[in-house]
Design a protein around this motif. Structure first.
Motif: not given
Length: 283
Positions: A150-151, A162, A203, A207, A210, A272
């Motif tokens: 999860w992010t 998220g 978010s 993601a 990421v 992060l």
């Protein structure tokens, strides 16, 4: 005084000697009228020819008071006809475009909304329901294939804003698709990934950043980290999308090129703060 009277000129001879008046304007009105009529059906140029016809109409009216009344009259009629034809042609084009727009809109409205063929993906789970492991000595979260990560925004205890993602499978050196190219050195890793976003747009965008192929690192058996490279063996349409929307689900692949055929794969986005540096999987 002569006994013979002087001959008088014939009336027609007097008329012929009358100086011409507005002849150029009459001919200009006629020429512009012809140009306007010829160009009026052509949608690309009829605006210009309509302006020319309007000018010709004015010139023809002035020329009508000169010595070339017939020429001027024909020019006036042609110019007026050119303007009328142009207006009718443009109106028909606008009506046709409106009809096409309505038909397209109706086809979209009537399109089926059934997405039963879409992959069945898990909804984002609240962060407090995800059993996050402790970080290791590299400050990564050790993950097993199939675990949910999860992010999301810091402090979002519910996790509804998220994004969750799962690496379901790591495929080593698969056969390349058509037009695919194997790496010149190293090994191909194909990660099969599922993603489910929450209701926060930032978010979801984070993601997508990421889950970037260039954020992956391979840690070999001696503990040396190697930055993974982007691979070109599999078809582009299989790849995970590069942008995520809110409250949506995605599935796709991330193709990497790494030096070792086995080892530890880490996802290190480098963004992060006050938390784990990323996640890692053993393959």
């Amino acid at each position: 005084m002569s006994a013979y009277p002087h001959p008088q000129p014939h009336p027609s001879a007097v008329a012929e000697r009358r100086p011409p008046k507005f002849v150029a304007l009459a001919w200009a009105g006629l020429i512009l009228g012809i140009v306007g009529v010829v160009g009026s059906p052509v949608i690309i140029v009829n605006n210009i020819t309509a302006i020319a016809a309007a000018v010709g109409f004015v010139l023809g009216l002035i020329g009508f008071f000169g010595t070339r009344k017939i020429v001027a009259g024909i020019g006036v009629v042609l110019c007026a006809a050119a303007v009328v034809i142009t207006v009718l042609v443009q109106k028909n084009v606008v009506d046709e475009l409106d009809r096409i727009s309505r038909d397209v809109g109706a086809s979209f409205d009537a399109a089926p909304t059934d997405v039963g063929s879409a992959p069945s993906l898990p909804a984002p789970s609240p962060v407090d329901e995800i059993a996050q492991p402790e970080t290791n000595e590299r400050n990564y979260l050790p993950m097993n294939v199939g675990d949910e990560a999860w992010t999301g925004p810091v402090g979002d205890e519910g996790g509804g804003s998220g994004t969750s993602f799962t690496v379901d499978r790591i495929e080593l050196d698969p056969g390349c698709d058509a037009y695919g190219l194997p790496p010149e050195s190293g090994h191909t890793l194909v990660l099969h990934v599922r993603v489910a976003t929450g209701d926060d747009q930032m978010s979801a965008m984070d993601a997508a950043g990421v889950l970037n192929p260039y954020n992956f690192v391979e840690i070999d058996s001696s503990g040396v980290s190697h930055r993974a490279e982007f691979g070109t063996c599999t078809a582009p349409e299989k790849a995970l999308p590069m942008n995520f929307g809110v409250n949506q689900k995605y599935s796709g692949t991330i193709e990497l090129v790494v030096p070792e055929a086995s080892g530890t794969l880490a996802l290190d986005p480098g963004t992060l703060i006050n938390g784990p540096a990323g996640w890692e999987w053993t393959y």
